[in-house]
Design a protein around this motif. Structure first.
Motif, PDB file in Angstrom:
ATOM      1  N   ARG A   1       7.017  -9.519  12.390  1.00 46.79           N
ATOM      2  CA  ARG A   1       7.683  -8.390  11.274  1.00 46.79           C
ATOM      3  C   ARG A   1       8.404  -8.794  10.113  1.00 46.79           C
ATOM      4  NH1 ARG A   1       8.030  -5.875  16.504  1.00 46.79           N
ATOM      5  NH2 ARG A   1      10.208  -6.776  16.682  1.00 46.79           N
TER       6      ARG A   1
ATOM      7  N   ALA B   1       6.402 -10.057   7.431  1.00 48.70           N
ATOM      8  CA  ALA B   1       5.626  -9.132   6.717  1.00 48.70           C
ATOM      9  C   ALA B   1       5.741  -8.669   5.357  1.00 48.70           C
ATOM     10  CB  ALA B   1       5.267  -7.830   7.576  1.00 48.70           C
TER      11      ALA B   1
ATOM     12  N   SER C   1       3.455  -9.419   2.213  1.00 46.69           N
ATOM     13  CA  SER C   1       2.917  -8.228   1.226  1.00 46.69           C
ATOM     14  C   SER C   1       3.158  -8.439  -0.168  1.00 46.69           C
ATOM     15  CB  SER C   1       3.739  -6.846   1.823  1.00 46.69           C
ATOM     16  OG  SER C   1       3.497  -5.754   0.982  1.00 46.69           O
TER      17      SER C   1
ATOM     18  N   ASN D   1      -0.867  -0.834  -2.944  1.00 44.80           N
ATOM     19  CA  ASN D   1      -0.163  -0.532  -1.520  1.00 44.80           C
ATOM     20  C   ASN D   1      -0.879  -1.669  -0.771  1.00 44.80           C
ATOM     21  OD1 ASN D   1      -0.304   0.791   1.233  1.00 44.80           O
ATOM     22  ND2 ASN D   1       1.558   1.311   0.190  1.00 44.80           N
TER      23      ASN D   1
ATOM     24  N   ARG E   1      -1.073  -2.594   3.382  1.00 48.50           N
ATOM     25  CA  ARG E   1      -0.699  -2.479   4.656  1.00 48.50           C
ATOM     26  C   ARG E   1      -1.697  -3.216   5.885  1.00 48.50           C
ATOM     27  NH1 ARG E   1      -2.389   2.487   6.755  1.00 48.50           N
ATOM     28  NH2 ARG E   1      -0.474   3.115   7.740  1.00 48.50           N
ATOM     29  N   GLU E   2      -1.193  -3.005   7.115  1.00 52.97           N
ATOM     30  CA  GLU E   2      -1.998  -3.562   8.348  1.00 52.97           C
ATOM     31  C   GLU E   2      -2.381  -2.233   8.912  1.00 52.97           C
ATOM     32  OE1 GLU E   2       0.402  -6.074  10.523  1.00 52.97           O
ATOM     33  OE2 GLU E   2      -0.290  -7.742   9.196  1.00 52.97           O
TER      34      GLU E   2
ATOM     35  N   THR F   1      -6.028  -6.088   6.583  1.00 53.91           N
ATOM     36  CA  THR F   1      -5.050  -5.837   5.743  1.00 53.91           C
ATOM     37  C   THR F   1      -5.863  -5.008   4.896  1.00 53.91           C
ATOM     38  OG1 THR F   1      -3.915  -7.877   6.229  1.00 53.91           O
ATOM     39  CG2 THR F   1      -3.722  -6.953   4.076  1.00 53.91           C
TER      40      THR F   1
ATOM     41  N   GLU G   1      -4.548 -10.461   9.541  1.00 53.47           N
ATOM     42  CA  GLU G   1      -3.175  -9.753   9.448  1.00 53.47           C
ATOM     43  C   GLU G   1      -2.668 -10.305   7.931  1.00 53.47           C
ATOM     44  OE1 GLU G   1      -0.763 -10.956  12.698  1.00 53.47           O
ATOM     45  OE2 GLU G   1      -2.247 -10.465  14.059  1.00 53.47           O
ATOM     46  N   MET G   2      -1.704  -9.539   7.251  1.00 52.93           N
ATOM     47  CA  MET G   2      -0.953 -10.043   6.271  1.00 52.93           C
ATOM     48  C   MET G   2      -0.602 -11.621   6.133  1.00 52.93           C
ATOM     49  SD  MET G   2       0.855  -6.630   4.612  1.00 52.93           S
ATOM     50  CE  MET G   2       1.866  -6.379   5.995  1.00 52.93           C
TER      51      MET G   2
ATOM     52  N   SER H   1       0.396   9.829   0.422  1.00 53.74           N
ATOM     53  CA  SER H   1       0.587   8.459   0.637  1.00 53.74           C
ATOM     54  C   SER H   1      -0.798   7.724   0.555  1.00 53.74           C
ATOM     55  CB  SER H   1       1.504   8.246   1.738  1.00 53.74           C
ATOM     56  OG  SER H   1       0.829   8.252   2.861  1.00 53.74           O
TER      57      SER H   1
ATOM     58  N   GLY I   1      -1.291   5.604   2.936  1.00 54.98           N
ATOM     59  CA  GLY I   1      -1.586   5.434   4.354  1.00 54.98           C
ATOM     60  C   GLY I   1      -2.543   6.730   4.798  1.00 54.98           C
TER      61      GLY I   1
END
Length: 252
Positions: free
Chosen positions: A10, A13, A17, A46, A48-49, A62, A81-82, A142, A144
């Motif tokens: 975390r 991240a 990013s 943008n 995100r994972e 990602t 993963e990022m 958004s 997401g």
């Protein structure tokens, strides 16, 4: 329970990013890079994972989502993963997405080469309306939410496609129910399909549909008592009366 590995991921991240966004901007097609040099808000990126439930793919992807100033959007994913994404991964993903990014930058729809079968005029118009509705509904959401909606739409479209294929396989050759006169031919006259000489014979066979007399003593047709048949029956009677009158006049 405290997980040191998860806590470290975390913390890493945000840095990962930022690195990915920087690599994305550097790997963009030349025309888009020029637009970004003039206006950094020309394309919003943008990162995100997203957890992937497919056992055949990476458990964490990602996702790179692009929102252009004209409202167009594009999206791609890297199966990692990022913190594990390298610049080479970003360059490969942007290279694969370049035609779609270029189309979005030029404010036009992207159609993968050879991916779409020829469509009729009606289908083209329906597709344009669907695209316009999607763009209208996705504006303001958004990245997401857009990713989630797109994933749900893909599932829905695949189900619709499967349903249509099953229906097509259930139909006989020719794409529809066969007509009495054979596929591709005009249906035969009602008199050859309906018993008793067509519509009038069919109606005469219905319960309580026997003929009678009107208040003037003239015979009534059973067909005249049904909606949609009365007009046809009346027209036939008028035509017959006119023909009889003409014949009488000629004879006299």
């Amino acid at each position: 329970m405290f997980d040191p590995g998860a806590a470290k991921a975390r913390q890493a991240a945000p840095s990962a990013s930022r690195n990915i966004v920087s690599w994305v901007r550097e790997e963009m097609p030349a025309a888009i890079k020029a637009s970004l040099a003039r206006d950094p808000s020309a394309v919003m990126v943008n990162v995100r994972e997203v957890a992937c439930g497919d056992p055949s793919c990476s458990p964490i992807d990602t996702v790179l989502a692009f929102v252009f100033a004209n409202g167009r959007r594009a999206m791609t994913g890297i199966p990692a993963e990022m913190a594990q994404v390298m610049r080479e991964d970003v360059a490969r993903a942007i290279g694969d997405l370049e035609p779609e990014l270029t189309a979005a930058h030029e404010d036009r729809d992207y159609v993968p080469p050879g991916a779409m079968p020829p469509l009729s005029v009606e289908a083209d118009a329906a597709l344009d309306r669907l695209r316009a509705a999607l763009r209208r509904e996705l504006v303001g959401l958004s990245a997401g939410d857009v990713v989630g909606i797109c994933a749900s739409l893909i599932d829905t479209l695949e189900q619709i496609e499967e349903d249509q294929l099953r229906q097509a396989e259930a139909l006989p050759p020719g794409g529809g129910l066969p007509l009495p006169g054979g596929a591709g031919l005009q249906p035969p006259p009602l008199e050859t399909v309906l018993p008793g000489g067509g519509v009038a014979g069919l109606v005469a066979g219905l319960p309580g549909a026997g003929g009678g007399q009107s208040s003037t003593g003239a015979p009534t047709s059973s067909a005249a008592s049904l909606p949609g048949i009365a007009t046809a029956a009346g027209s036939s009677s008028s035509s017959s009366s006119s023909s009889s009158s003409s014949s009488s006049s000629s004879s006299s």
